[in-house]
Design a protein around this motif. Structure first.
Motif, PDB file in Angstrom:
ATOM      1  N   HIS A  47      43.290  46.392  37.921  1.00  0.00           N
ATOM      2  CA  HIS A  47      41.970  45.821  37.674  1.00  0.00           C
ATOM      3  C   HIS A  47      42.008  44.296  37.749  1.00  0.00           C
ATOM      4  CE1 HIS A  47      38.091  44.925  35.918  1.00  0.00           C
ATOM      5  NE2 HIS A  47      38.704  44.156  35.033  1.00  0.00           N
ATOM      6  N   GLN A  48      42.966  43.688  37.083  1.00  0.00           N
ATOM      7  CA  GLN A  48      43.010  42.234  37.008  1.00  0.00           C
ATOM      8  C   GLN A  48      43.214  41.593  38.372  1.00  0.00           C
ATOM      9  OE1 GLN A  48      46.056  41.283  34.149  1.00  0.00           O
ATOM     10  NE2 GLN A  48      44.833  41.945  32.393  1.00  0.00           N
ATOM     11  N   ARG A  51      40.184  42.120  40.701  1.00  0.00           N
ATOM     12  CA  ARG A  51      39.097  41.263  40.233  1.00  0.00           C
ATOM     13  C   ARG A  51      39.377  39.805  40.599  1.00  0.00           C
ATOM     14  NH1 ARG A  51      38.234  41.027  33.957  1.00  0.00           N
ATOM     15  NH2 ARG A  51      40.023  39.620  34.202  1.00  0.00           N
ATOM     16  N   GLU A  88      37.132  48.157  39.833  1.00  0.00           N
ATOM     17  CA  GLU A  88      36.513  49.061  38.861  1.00  0.00           C
ATOM     18  C   GLU A  88      37.172  50.431  38.851  1.00  0.00           C
ATOM     19  OE1 GLU A  88      32.344  51.456  37.997  1.00  0.00           O
ATOM     20  OE2 GLU A  88      32.913  50.835  40.011  1.00  0.00           O
ATOM     21  N   ASP A  95      35.300  52.036  29.337  1.00  0.00           N
ATOM     22  CA  ASP A  95      35.837  50.675  29.271  1.00  0.00           C
ATOM     23  C   ASP A  95      34.685  49.680  29.390  1.00  0.00           C
ATOM     24  OD1 ASP A  95      37.052  48.100  30.187  1.00  0.00           O
ATOM     25  OD2 ASP A  95      38.898  49.272  30.201  1.00  0.00           O
ATOM     26  N   SER A  96      34.636  48.714  28.504  1.00  0.00           N
ATOM     27  CA  SER A  96      33.526  47.757  28.484  1.00  0.00           C
ATOM     28  C   SER A  96      33.458  46.907  29.754  1.00  0.00           C
ATOM     29  CB  SER A  96      33.638  46.840  27.262  1.00  0.00           C
ATOM     30  OG  SER A  96      34.842  46.083  27.317  1.00  0.00           O
ATOM     31  N   ARG A  97      34.537  46.874  30.513  1.00  0.00           N
ATOM     32  CA  ARG A  97      34.552  46.078  31.748  1.00  0.00           C
ATOM     33  C   ARG A  97      34.009  46.843  32.945  1.00  0.00           C
ATOM     34  NH1 ARG A  97      40.823  44.844  31.541  1.00  0.00           N
ATOM     35  NH2 ARG A  97      40.710  47.055  30.989  1.00  0.00           N
ATOM     36  N   THR A 101      31.804  45.085  36.098  1.00  0.00           N
ATOM     37  CA  THR A 101      32.522  45.011  37.375  1.00  0.00           C
ATOM     38  C   THR A 101      31.732  45.728  38.462  1.00  0.00           C
ATOM     39  OG1 THR A 101      34.612  45.007  36.149  1.00  0.00           O
ATOM     40  CG2 THR A 101      34.722  45.440  38.510  1.00  0.00           C
TER      41      THR A 101
END
Length: 397
Positions: A47-48, A51, A88, A95-97, A101
């Motif tokens: 994810h990181q 992103r 994503e 997940d709050s992200r 995303t």
């Protein structure tokens, strides 16, 4: 086809992102340098790092837009969309992200689509007590009704991705109008309204065809329906009950979802069907701890189908079968399949074709063509040429 990772889940999703290079949705160097920064089976770094790439490319798009370089901005926004969507992908549903995303992915796509030579039109298709979101793409030189392709995705699709996966630029170059949309279990309907999947997709595609028929750019006598991935179940299911579909493409086939899930280990599947729920759930939990692929598939399935456990999922999947239904399809049908498809066994394509009574064309893509994987993501140019050459003939009347 191995791209970078030894694990199947990460490697296929990397190939999927890379595939969109064919139609301006990625760059090989951006994909590979991102993959190199991701730890083995590390969904957090997945994810990181995706992103990080998405935000960098989005920055390039914004700089170009501010300077009035619209073509440059369009290309960078399209790529940023793909990278946000990929970032994503492995996030848990709660997940709050995940939602932010997804929204950044969607907004990047829209920023690109409004810069097309013929800007995409956002549509809202009336469906039950809500609307289904989508996009209408029309050739820049369109004058009057056009043969039309209606594209729908599958198990983890968003409508924006269909621009690349369904090769919309190629469709437009050949003079087609294209309507791409999302239904229950997909994209915004799932994320924003909690609409989970349903097996009777004739009730989803029907409203889309109603909507398309009223558009001045659509020739409602020449509508081709293309179902991608699990859409290879949804689209044939709809065509079986709606004679407005003039041509059907299963891209790939998805004859029977439960059969696909048990194909490699039928004895284990039979044993699981007989086991108590507590055993099924325990074994699924164990599998998720040792296998990223199993964990993602189970968790995403629970979200998409609106079930709470592996046992409930096991009872739900058999509802998604074309057995006894495929024979109702009466329009010309193209069945695409991959020799190396790790989601849908090639043998199920033969079972699907055996049930069809309509004029049927089958194209199996081989390993040496670079197109043997699911939805031919190793060679979308070849797949789209096959698909649109066939549609050119099927919708020629």
């Amino acid at each position: 086809m191995r791209v970078h990772f030894s694990g199947e889940a990460f490697d296929y999703q990397t190939l999927r992102a890379m595939a969109y290079t064919s139609f301006g949705g990625a760059e090989i160097g951006e994909v590979l340098t991102t993959a190199e920064r991701i730890g083995k089976r590390d969904t957090e770094s997945w994810h990181q790092e995706w992103r990080r790439t998405a935000e960098r490319v989005e920055g390039l798009a914004e700089e170009a837009a501010e300077a009035g370089r619209e073509r440059t901005a369009r290309g960078a926004y399209f790529r940023a969309h793909t990278y946000f969507r990929t970032a994503e992908f492995f996030l848990p549903a709660d997940d709050s992200r995940r939602r932010p995303t997804y929204e950044r992915s969607r907004e990047a796509f829209r920023a690109a689509a409004e810069r097309l030579d013929s800007p995409a039109t956002r549509v809202e298709i009336p469906y039950e007590d809500t609307d289904l979101p989508g996009y209408l793409f029309v050739p820049a030189d369109a004058d009057g009704p056009r043969p039309t392709v209606v594209c729908l995705g599958g198990f983890d699709s968003v409508a924006e991705e269909l621009y690349f996966l369904c090769a919309v630029p190629e469709a437009l170059a050949r003079g087609y109008a294209v309507l791409a949309f999302e239904g229950p279990g997909q994209g915004a309907p799932l994320r924003e309204e909690g609409l989970t999947a349903r097996p009777d997709w004739e009730h989803v595609v029907g409203p889309a065809l109603d909507y398309a028929a009223d558009l001045p750019s659509v020739d409602d006598a020449r509508i081709g329906l293309v179902g991608v991935s699990f859409g290879g179940y949804y689209a044939p299911r709809a065509a079986a009950f709606d004679d407005r579909v003039a041509a059907l493409v299963a891209f790939d086939h998805m004859h029977d979802l439960y059969r696909a899930s048990e194909y490699e280990a039928p004895r284990l599947a039979r044993a699981m069907r007989l086991a108590p729920d507590i055993v099924v759930n325990a074994l699924a939990s164990l599998g998720g701890r040792v296998s990223l692929e199993s964990r993602w598939l189970l968790e995403n399935s629970k979200w998409v189908f609106g079930v709470d456990s592996a046992a409930e999922l096991q009872r739900t999947l058999p509802e998604y079968s074309l057995s006894g239904v495929a024979g109702r399809i009466d329009c010309p049908t193209l069945v695409l399949a991959g020799e190396d498809d790790h989601f849908v066994p090639l043998g199920l394509a033969a079972e699907f074709v055996d049930e069809l009574t309509c004029p049927t064309t089958v194209r199996v893509f081989g390993t040496e063509e670079g197109a043997g994987e699911h939805c031919q993501v190793g060679n979308l140019t070849l797949a789209s040429d096959v698909m649109y050459d066939w549609l050119d003939e099927a919708l020629a009347a």
